[in-house]
Design an enzyme around this catalytic site. Structure first.
Site, PDB file in Angstrom:
ATOM      1  N   ILE A  72       0.851  -1.203   0.000  1.00 49.62           N
ATOM      2  CA  ILE A  72       0.000   0.000   0.000  1.00 49.62           C
ATOM      3  C   ILE A  72       0.882   1.248   0.000  1.00 49.62           C
ATOM      4  O   ILE A  72       0.632   2.213  -0.746  1.00 49.62           O
ATOM      5  CB  ILE A  72      -0.936   0.004   1.229  1.00 49.62           C
ATOM      6  N   ASP A  96      11.643   2.838   5.751  1.00 53.60           N
ATOM      7  CA  ASP A  96      11.292   1.416   5.632  1.00 53.60           C
ATOM      8  C   ASP A  96      12.527   0.589   5.965  1.00 53.60           C
ATOM      9  O   ASP A  96      13.642   0.975   5.619  1.00 53.60           O
ATOM     10  CB  ASP A  96      10.816   1.112   4.189  1.00 53.60           C
ATOM     11  N   GLY A 123       8.779  -5.092   2.630  1.00 57.94           N
ATOM     12  CA  GLY A 123       8.709  -4.222   1.448  1.00 57.94           C
ATOM     13  C   GLY A 123       9.887  -4.480   0.523  1.00 57.94           C
ATOM     14  O   GLY A 123      10.871  -5.117   0.910  1.00 57.94           O
ATOM     15  N   GLN A 165       2.324   3.732   7.543  1.00 53.84           N
ATOM     16  CA  GLN A 165       1.870   2.433   6.999  1.00 53.84           C
ATOM     17  C   GLN A 165       2.704   1.273   7.523  1.00 53.84           C
ATOM     18  O   GLN A 165       2.297   0.123   7.407  1.00 53.84           O
ATOM     19  CB  GLN A 165       1.982   2.431   5.459  1.00 53.84           C
ATOM     20  N   TYR A 196      -2.230  -9.509  16.231  1.00 52.49           N
ATOM     21  CA  TYR A 196      -2.226  -8.463  15.199  1.00 52.49           C
ATOM     22  C   TYR A 196      -3.384  -7.486  15.427  1.00 52.49           C
ATOM     23  O   TYR A 196      -3.197  -6.267  15.413  1.00 52.49           O
ATOM     24  CB  TYR A 196      -2.333  -9.090  13.799  1.00 52.49           C
ATOM     25  N   ASN A 230      -9.174  -5.839   3.925  1.00 51.79           N
ATOM     26  CA  ASN A 230      -8.566  -6.684   2.878  1.00 51.79           C
ATOM     27  C   ASN A 230      -8.211  -5.939   1.588  1.00 51.79           C
ATOM     28  O   ASN A 230      -8.929  -6.032   0.593  1.00 51.79           O
ATOM     29  CB  ASN A 230      -9.497  -7.850   2.529  1.00 51.79           C
ATOM     30  N   VAL A 231      -7.115  -5.228   1.642  1.00 49.04           N
ATOM     31  CA  VAL A 231      -6.666  -4.475   0.469  1.00 49.04           C
ATOM     32  C   VAL A 231      -5.956  -5.439  -0.490  1.00 49.04           C
ATOM     33  O   VAL A 231      -5.269  -6.363  -0.054  1.00 49.04           O
ATOM     34  CB  VAL A 231      -5.709  -3.346   0.902  1.00 49.04           C
ATOM     35  N   ARG A 264      -8.169 -21.271  10.228  1.00 45.99           N
ATOM     36  CA  ARG A 264      -6.998 -20.699  10.908  1.00 45.99           C
ATOM     37  C   ARG A 264      -7.407 -20.005  12.199  1.00 45.99           C
ATOM     38  O   ARG A 264      -8.401 -19.274  12.215  1.00 45.99           O
ATOM     39  CB  ARG A 264      -6.356 -19.637  10.009  1.00 45.99           C
ATOM     40  N   ASP A 284      -8.814 -15.958  12.703  1.00 41.96           N
ATOM     41  CA  ASP A 284      -9.546 -15.398  11.557  1.00 41.96           C
ATOM     42  C   ASP A 284     -10.985 -15.064  11.954  1.00 41.96           C
ATOM     43  O   ASP A 284     -11.626 -15.834  12.671  1.00 41.96           O
ATOM     44  CB  ASP A 284      -9.585 -16.421  10.415  1.00 41.96           C
TER      45      ASP A 284
HETATM   46  P1  NAD Z   1       3.432  -4.511   3.501  1.00 40.73           P
HETATM   47  O1  NAD Z   1       4.048  -5.602   4.330  1.00 40.73           O
HETATM   48  O2  NAD Z   1       3.540  -4.604   2.040  1.00 40.73           O
HETATM   49  O3  NAD Z   1       3.974  -3.090   3.968  1.00 40.73           O
HETATM   50  C1  NAD Z   1       4.474  -2.831   5.249  1.00 40.73           C
HETATM   51  C2  NAD Z   1       5.792  -2.077   5.090  1.00 40.73           C
HETATM   52  O4  NAD Z   1       6.289  -1.774   6.402  1.00 40.73           O
HETATM   53  C3  NAD Z   1       6.852  -2.905   4.381  1.00 40.73           C
HETATM   54  O5  NAD Z   1       7.460  -2.134   3.371  1.00 40.73           O
HETATM   55  C4  NAD Z   1       7.824  -3.265   5.480  1.00 40.73           C
HETATM   56  O6  NAD Z   1       9.142  -3.469   5.019  1.00 40.73           O
HETATM   57  C5  NAD Z   1       7.676  -2.074   6.403  1.00 40.73           C
HETATM   58  N1  NAD Z   1       8.085  -2.386   7.772  1.00 40.73           N
HETATM   59  C6  NAD Z   1       7.752  -3.489   8.503  1.00 40.73           C
HETATM   60  N2  NAD Z   1       8.346  -3.444   9.704  1.00 40.73           N
HETATM   61  C7  NAD Z   1       9.053  -2.288   9.736  1.00 40.73           C
HETATM   62  C8  NAD Z   1       9.891  -1.681  10.705  1.00 40.73           C
HETATM   63  N3  NAD Z   1      10.121  -2.280  11.886  1.00 40.73           N
HETATM   64  N4  NAD Z   1      10.473  -0.511  10.425  1.00 40.73           N
HETATM   65  C9  NAD Z   1      10.265   0.090   9.213  1.00 40.73           C
HETATM   66  N5  NAD Z   1       9.485  -0.433   8.260  1.00 40.73           N
HETATM   67  C10 NAD Z   1       8.887  -1.609   8.510  1.00 40.73           C
HETATM   68  O7  NAD Z   1       1.918  -4.465   3.966  1.00 40.73           O
HETATM   69  P2  NAD Z   1       0.694  -3.590   3.427  1.00 40.73           P
HETATM   70  O8  NAD Z   1      -0.372  -4.550   3.052  1.00 40.73           O
HETATM   71  O9  NAD Z   1       1.131  -2.577   2.447  1.00 40.73           O
HETATM   72  O10 NAD Z   1       0.223  -2.889   4.782  1.00 40.73           O
HETATM   73  C11 NAD Z   1       0.414  -1.507   5.032  1.00 40.73           C
HETATM   74  C12 NAD Z   1      -0.312  -1.172   6.322  1.00 40.73           C
HETATM   75  O11 NAD Z   1      -1.704  -1.440   6.187  1.00 40.73           O
HETATM   76  C13 NAD Z   1       0.138  -1.980   7.543  1.00 40.73           C
HETATM   77  O12 NAD Z   1       0.099  -1.126   8.666  1.00 40.73           O
HETATM   78  C14 NAD Z   1      -0.917  -3.050   7.675  1.00 40.73           C
HETATM   79  O13 NAD Z   1      -1.030  -3.531   9.003  1.00 40.73           O
HETATM   80  C15 NAD Z   1      -2.153  -2.275   7.238  1.00 40.73           C
HETATM   81  N6  NAD Z   1      -3.254  -3.099   6.742  1.00 40.73           N
HETATM   82  C16 NAD Z   1      -3.120  -3.765   5.554  1.00 40.73           C
HETATM   83  C17 NAD Z   1      -4.203  -4.523   5.096  1.00 40.73           C
HETATM   84  C18 NAD Z   1      -4.131  -5.262   3.791  1.00 40.73           C
HETATM   85  O14 NAD Z   1      -5.125  -5.905   3.432  1.00 40.73           O
HETATM   86  N7  NAD Z   1      -3.042  -5.214   3.033  1.00 40.73           N
HETATM   87  C19 NAD Z   1      -5.389  -4.608   5.834  1.00 40.73           C
HETATM   88  C20 NAD Z   1      -5.472  -3.930   7.045  1.00 40.73           C
HETATM   89  C21 NAD Z   1      -4.406  -3.161   7.474  1.00 40.73           C
END
Ligand code: NAD
Length: 319
Positions: free
Chosen positions: A20, A39, A44, A82, A150, A180-181, A279, A282
């Site tokens: 995201i 990051d 990522g 994020q 989580y 759920n993105v 799981r 969930d």
């Molecule tokens: P992602 O894992 O692709 O992105 C998370 C990023 O955070 C990654 O680039 C990772 O390297 C970085 N990161 C992790 N730990 C770190 C740390 N200690 N220091 C610095 N950077 C760190 O996940 P995403 O799906 O893009 O999620 C982005 C945000 O959205 C998160 O907060 C996640 O909890 C939230 N979220 C995502 C979804 C979804 O469906 N994808 C749903 C609900 C919430």
């Protein structure tokens, strides 16, 4: 409500190399924002930002380190937070690390934003905060008990935002509860991959996708550019809309069985899915009420599942 112009505005995107986060960085750069990314590349990928080489500043560092967060927040007007370790099963397996990153790291980012005189923090929360609440659709204020470490970590981010907001009135917070993105750049690999990339990956490899449980659990899927738009809207929303968290979703739910059928069709056919045990952690059903985000942020999903699955298919199947 219009999407705010970001011309010359200094912003930080934590987790900007992630799924995201990197799409958000693209949108901010397109709007003229001066973008810094923090990051540690835990999940990522640097390649998500390669095309922006020279246009953004990237700090490789960990949000668990306060000094790094302070360096990253310095001079920024808006922080889009994020960074986190996503995935319910990951947090069930290793709760200490998920809590340390998602809660400790968030406390650091919020404190660093205060120290830097940042005006606003828009942060990622999650639909998982609704936990065991049986109510459908999920409406802000109807939260139940979290069902996983989580979910607890995301709930605690919201609590931290509330208390920092009270303690430091010059800094305002907007939380976004993503449902759920999905979309391009969401990783299909690894044990904690999300359902849509995992299904596409299975069909790409000629395997049967695995469904946890009977598959009648339902989810509300959000196309990634809708989540990005919610962030932009939140960054420009009036102060009266701040200090709370909003649902961000597609606004309709489908079962995992139906989803598997859609992905199978988009992949041009393949094996029927195989079912395994459900799981732990969930939730059974998920569907967002979007009235508050529509009314106060001007958010409306624009990409329906049919179009979104097609875009995801192009990305995962290399079409
Ligand atoms: P992602 O894992 O692709 O992105 C998370 C990023 O955070 C990654 O680039 C990772 O390297 C970085 N990161 C992790 N730990 C770190 C740390 N200690 N220091 C610095 N950077 C760190 O996940 P995403 O799906 O893009 O999620 C982005 C945000 O959205 C998160 O907060 C996640 O909890 C939230 N979220 C995502 C979804 C979804 O469906 N994808 C749903 C609900 C919430």
């Amino acid at each position: 409500m219009p999407i705010p112009a970001m011309n010359g505005v200094s912003v930080l995107v934590t987790g900007g190399a992630g799924f995201i986060g990197s799409h958000l960085v693209d949108a901010l750069v397109e709007r003229g924002g001066r973008v810094r990314v923090l990051d540690n590349f835990a999940t990522g990928l640097a390649s998500n930002l390669d095309h922006l080489d020279g246009k953004i500043e990237v700090i490789e560092g960990d949000i668990r380190d306060l000094a790094t967060c302070q360096r990253a927040c310095d001079g920024t007007r808006v922080v889009f937070h994020q960074a986190a370790l996503g995935s319910v099963p990951r947090s069930v397996k290793d709760p200490a690390t998920s809590i340390a990153v998602n809660v400790g790291g968030t406390a650091n980012i919020f404190a660093a934003a205060r120290d830097a005189g940042t005006a606003r923090v828009v942060y990622a929360s999650s639909s998982s905060v609704y936990g065991d609440s049986p109510t459908l659709p999920k409406t802000e204020g109807d939260e139940g008990k979290p069902l996983s470490p989580y979910a607890t970590s995301k709930w605690m981010c919201e609590e931290l935002a509330a208390v920092y907001g009270l303690s430091y009135p010059d800094l305002v917070f907007v939380g976004l509860r993503y449902f759920n993105v999905y979309g391009p750049r969401q990783r299909p690999d690894g044990p904690y991959a999300a359902v849509i990339p995992k299904f596409f990956d299975a069909y790409r490899q000629g395997q049967a996708p695995k469904i946890h449980g009977d598959g009648e659990q339902s989810r509300d899927f959000t196309y990634v550019l809708d989540a990005v738009r919610a962030n932009l809207l939140a960054s420009g929303a009036g102060d009266d809309a701040c200090g709370r968290a909003y649902n961000v979703a597609g606004g309709r739910r489908i079962t995992v069985n139906e989803l598997a059928a859609r992905v199978r069709e988009a992949s041009g056919g393949g094996h029927e899915p195989e079912h395994g045990p459900p799981r732990p952690g969930d939730v059974r059903h998920s569907l967002a009420d979007l009235s508050a985000s529509q009314r106060l942020l001007g958010y409306q999903p624009e990409t329906g599942l049919d179009v979104g699955i097609g875009l995801a298919a192009n990305a995962y199947l290399g079409r």
